[in-house]
Scaffold this motif. Structure first.
Motif, PDB file in Angstrom:
ATOM      1  N   PRO A 276      20.458  60.458  33.780  1.00 51.05           N
ATOM      2  CA  PRO A 276      19.744  59.178  33.890  1.00 51.05           C
ATOM      3  C   PRO A 276      20.014  58.227  32.730  1.00 51.05           C
ATOM      4  N   GLU A 277      20.517  58.732  31.609  1.00 49.83           N
ATOM      5  CA  GLU A 277      20.820  57.837  30.492  1.00 49.83           C
ATOM      6  C   GLU A 277      22.092  57.037  30.756  1.00 49.83           C
ATOM      7  N   SER A 278      23.116  57.692  31.274  1.00 51.15           N
ATOM      8  CA  SER A 278      24.364  56.982  31.575  1.00 51.15           C
ATOM      9  C   SER A 278      24.352  56.386  32.979  1.00 51.15           C
ATOM     10  N   GLY A 279      23.450  56.885  33.839  1.00 55.05           N
ATOM     11  CA  GLY A 279      23.426  56.441  35.231  1.00 55.05           C
ATOM     12  C   GLY A 279      24.568  56.999  36.054  1.00 55.05           C
ATOM     13  N   GLU A 280      25.111  58.150  35.652  1.00 56.85           N
ATOM     14  CA  GLU A 280      26.269  58.715  36.341  1.00 56.85           C
ATOM     15  C   GLU A 280      25.917  60.017  37.057  1.00 56.85           C
ATOM     16  N   ALA A 281      26.175  60.042  38.363  1.00 59.99           N
ATOM     17  CA  ALA A 281      26.157  61.287  39.128  1.00 59.99           C
ATOM     18  C   ALA A 281      27.594  61.787  39.205  1.00 59.99           C
ATOM     19  N   ARG A 282      27.779  63.083  38.982  1.00 63.86           N
ATOM     20  CA  ARG A 282      29.128  63.653  38.994  1.00 63.86           C
ATOM     21  C   ARG A 282      29.167  64.871  39.908  1.00 63.86           C
ATOM     22  N   SER A 283      30.239  64.960  40.685  1.00 65.67           N
ATOM     23  CA  SER A 283      30.442  66.093  41.586  1.00 65.67           C
ATOM     24  C   SER A 283      31.607  66.943  41.092  1.00 65.67           C
ATOM     25  N   TYR A 284      31.419  68.259  41.205  1.00 67.18           N
ATOM     26  CA  TYR A 284      32.453  69.197  40.779  1.00 67.18           C
ATOM     27  C   TYR A 284      32.612  70.300  41.821  1.00 67.18           C
ATOM     28  N   LEU A 285      33.819  70.806  41.931  1.00 65.05           N
ATOM     29  CA  LEU A 285      34.069  72.086  42.571  1.00 65.05           C
ATOM     30  C   LEU A 285      34.233  73.116  41.464  1.00 65.05           C
ATOM     31  N   VAL A 286      33.623  74.287  41.642  1.00 60.09           N
ATOM     32  CA  VAL A 286      33.585  75.299  40.587  1.00 60.09           C
ATOM     33  C   VAL A 286      34.273  76.568  41.077  1.00 60.09           C
ATOM     34  N   SER A 287      35.203  77.061  40.280  1.00 63.25           N
ATOM     35  CA  SER A 287      35.863  78.323  40.611  1.00 63.25           C
ATOM     36  C   SER A 287      34.898  79.473  40.357  1.00 63.25           C
ATOM     37  N   GLU A 288      34.650  80.277  41.391  1.00 65.54           N
ATOM     38  CA  GLU A 288      33.686  81.371  41.285  1.00 65.54           C
ATOM     39  C   GLU A 288      34.306  82.649  40.729  1.00 65.54           C
ATOM     40  N   LYS A 289      35.600  82.600  40.423  1.00 66.39           N
ATOM     41  CA  LYS A 289      36.267  83.763  39.843  1.00 66.39           C
ATOM     42  C   LYS A 289      37.570  83.297  39.199  1.00 66.39           C
ATOM     43  N   ALA A 290      38.151  84.142  38.376  1.00 66.06           N
ATOM     44  CA  ALA A 290      39.495  83.871  37.864  1.00 66.06           C
ATOM     45  C   ALA A 290      40.477  84.043  39.024  1.00 66.06           C
ATOM     46  N   GLN A 291      41.332  83.056  39.217  1.00 68.51           N
ATOM     47  CA  GLN A 291      42.221  83.098  40.380  1.00 68.51           C
ATOM     48  C   GLN A 291      43.415  82.181  40.163  1.00 68.51           C
ATOM     49  N   GLN A 292      44.412  82.357  41.008  1.00 69.95           N
ATOM     50  CA  GLN A 292      45.574  81.479  41.005  1.00 69.95           C
ATOM     51  C   GLN A 292      45.780  80.942  42.414  1.00 69.95           C
ATOM     52  N   VAL A 293      46.110  79.666  42.491  1.00 69.57           N
ATOM     53  CA  VAL A 293      46.311  79.010  43.780  1.00 69.57           C
ATOM     54  C   VAL A 293      47.741  78.496  43.845  1.00 69.57           C
ATOM     55  N   GLN A 294      48.416  78.860  44.906  1.00 64.23           N
ATOM     56  CA  GLN A 294      49.781  78.377  45.120  1.00 64.23           C
ATOM     57  C   GLN A 294      49.750  77.115  45.980  1.00 64.23           C
ATOM     58  N   THR A 301      51.960  76.726  40.850  1.00 71.54           N
ATOM     59  CA  THR A 301      50.846  77.660  40.907  1.00 71.54           C
ATOM     60  C   THR A 301      49.804  77.194  39.902  1.00 71.54           C
ATOM     61  N   VAL A 302      48.567  77.056  40.364  1.00 75.45           N
ATOM     62  CA  VAL A 302      47.502  76.505  39.526  1.00 75.45           C
ATOM     63  C   VAL A 302      46.526  77.619  39.165  1.00 75.45           C
ATOM     64  N   PRO A 303      46.393  77.947  37.872  1.00 72.64           N
ATOM     65  CA  PRO A 303      45.430  78.972  37.467  1.00 72.64           C
ATOM     66  C   PRO A 303      44.031  78.383  37.299  1.00 72.64           C
ATOM     67  N   PHE A 304      43.021  79.177  37.660  1.00 71.84           N
ATOM     68  CA  PHE A 304      41.625  78.805  37.455  1.00 71.84           C
ATOM     69  C   PHE A 304      40.915  79.940  36.730  1.00 71.84           C
ATOM     70  N   ALA A 305      40.186  79.594  35.681  1.00 76.25           N
ATOM     71  CA  ALA A 305      39.318  80.564  35.022  1.00 76.25           C
ATOM     72  C   ALA A 305      37.984  80.621  35.764  1.00 76.25           C
ATOM     73  N   TYR A 306      37.261  81.712  35.580  1.00 76.11           N
ATOM     74  CA  TYR A 306      35.917  81.802  36.152  1.00 76.11           C
ATOM     75  C   TYR A 306      35.048  80.671  35.591  1.00 76.11           C
ATOM     76  N   GLY A 307      34.427  79.902  36.479  1.00 77.38           N
ATOM     77  CA  GLY A 307      33.565  78.804  36.058  1.00 77.38           C
ATOM     78  C   GLY A 307      34.293  77.502  35.782  1.00 77.38           C
ATOM     79  N   GLU A 308      35.618  77.498  35.889  1.00 78.82           N
ATOM     80  CA  GLU A 308      36.367  76.255  35.660  1.00 78.82           C
ATOM     81  C   GLU A 308      36.096  75.272  36.799  1.00 78.82           C
ATOM     82  N   VAL A 309      36.063  73.987  36.465  1.00 77.04           N
ATOM     83  CA  VAL A 309      35.675  72.979  37.453  1.00 77.04           C
ATOM     84  C   VAL A 309      36.830  72.036  37.774  1.00 77.04           C
ATOM     85  N   ILE A 310      36.730  71.452  38.969  1.00 79.47           N
ATOM     86  CA  ILE A 310      37.544  70.298  39.362  1.00 79.47           C
ATOM     87  C   ILE A 310      36.574  69.138  39.537  1.00 79.47           C
TER      88      ILE A 310
END
Length: 353
Positions: A276-294, A301-310
């Motif tokens: 509410p201070e900045s007035g910004e709502a932000r949306s994220y996708l969160v990796s639920e595990k360590a993984q790699q996406v081709q 190949t894109v690596p994701f750590a557990y809890g990493e966000v897009i």
């Protein structure tokens, strides 16, 4: 929330599957841009830290369908609020657009299905204002559906769809307007609080670019989501039905389909914040595990750590003072300010100086 005439839910139901209708052969499809912007976005956005993807890629056919459901969600006040404003003040707005006997070029940036704009088009038509409607959108499906609907409802209405980015369309139309023999006012519509998807710097640059393509007296009508109780805003992007979650995850599904990727949608969650201070709502996708996406189409190949966000979306909320300052900084003056009955949302008129 009651509005004059049909409610927004009635209008949405009346459209049915209208957004899937294609333009007929006698009305050719709008001009098609060349390169693959999704591929460019994915390569750049998922190889940087922190990772991000632009919200403009939400709107494939399935994303558009999900968003129609979001607009029905009780928590999502934005569409209902703006519909109320345009329905209540359509006469005031049309009077502003055509003041002085001008013809009107009504140019809508990000037209989508045109749900709310049809309120203005109908009032312009019924009051015999000379105008042409120029919907601009990067989604060819959305444009073709809108054009088909309009041509069935108003066969003789002048509709000039532009399948391109906003500024290419404005540049092209700028030259055409200068050649009109009858005095013509360009009215740019930027509805739906799309302004909120820009950073502060991007917002100023965007309106400066619009201003540079307009003449003194031309208008811009902008939809603005206003700052309010934080819980109201947070709920709008974190609905109980999980529609916003599905909307965000569909972006990964689109990448799988169009870029031959192997995102496991069950391995990603959705996370929403509102400050509410900045007035910004932000949306994220969160990796639920360590993984790699081709992503085979890009050969990466894109690596994701557990809890990493897009980071997928920013939705900024505004005060009146901020909007007045924006007008001043970009060559406009704020002439009119319309709100819904709860003052959740505003449609504001900028006039080019």
């Amino acid at each position: 929330m009651a509005v004059h005439g049909n409610t927004i839910d009635e209008e949405l139901k009346a459209q049915g599957s209208g957004s899937d209708n294609k333009a007929s052969a006698e009305h050719p499809s709008p001009q098609t841009p060349g390169p693959n912007p999704l591929a460019d976005e994915v390569r750049a956005g998922l190889t940087q830290t922190p990772k991000r993807l632009s919200s403009r890629f939400f709107y494939d056919a399935e994303g558009s369908r999900i968003f129609q459901e979001i607009m029905h969600a009780p928590e999502y006040y934005l569409t209902r609020s703006e519909y109320e404003i345009l329905d209540t003040h359509k006469s005031d707005l049309v009077t502003l657009f055509a003041a002085g006997g001008y013809e009107v070029d009504l140019i809508e940036l990000g037209a989508g299905d045109g749900l709310k704009t049809k309120l203005l088009l109908e009032h312009l038509w019924e009051n015999q204002v000379a105008f042409r409607y120029v919907p601009v959108d990067i989604s060819e499906d959305a444009l073709e559906g809108l054009v088909g609907t309009l041509r069935r409802q108003w066969p003789s209405m002048t509709v000039r769809p532009q399948h391109s980015d906003y500024f290419t369309a404005l540049e092209r139309l700028s030259g055409e307007t200068h050649r009109h023999q009858t005095p013509t006012r360009r009215v740019v519509l930027f509805l739906g609080s799309n302004i909120g998807n820009f950073t502060r710097t991007e917002t100023v640059t965007f309106y400066q670019n619009i201003s540079s393509r307009l003449l003194p007296g031309d208008l811009v009508l902008t939809g603005v989501d206003l700052q309010k109780h934080p819980a109201v805003i947070h709920a709008a992007y974190n609905d109980r039905q999980g529609l916003t979650r599905a909307f965000n995850l569909n972006l990964l599904r689109r990448i799988n389909r169009e870029l031959d990727a192997n995102f496991d949608l069950s391995a990603f969650g959705h996370y929403e914040t509102y400050d509410p201070e900045s007035g910004e709502a932000r949306s994220y996708l969160v990796s639920e595990k360590a993984q790699q996406v081709q992503i085979r189409a890009l050969n990466i190949t894109v690596p994701f750590a557990y809890g990493e966000v897009i980071h997928t979306e920013i939705s900024r909320k505004f005060t009146r003072a901020q909007i007045e300052q924006l007008a001043t900084d970009t060559g406009f003056v704020l002439t009119d300010w319309f709100t819904d009955c709860k003052a959740y949302f505003a449609d504001v008129v900028f006039q080019k100086q």
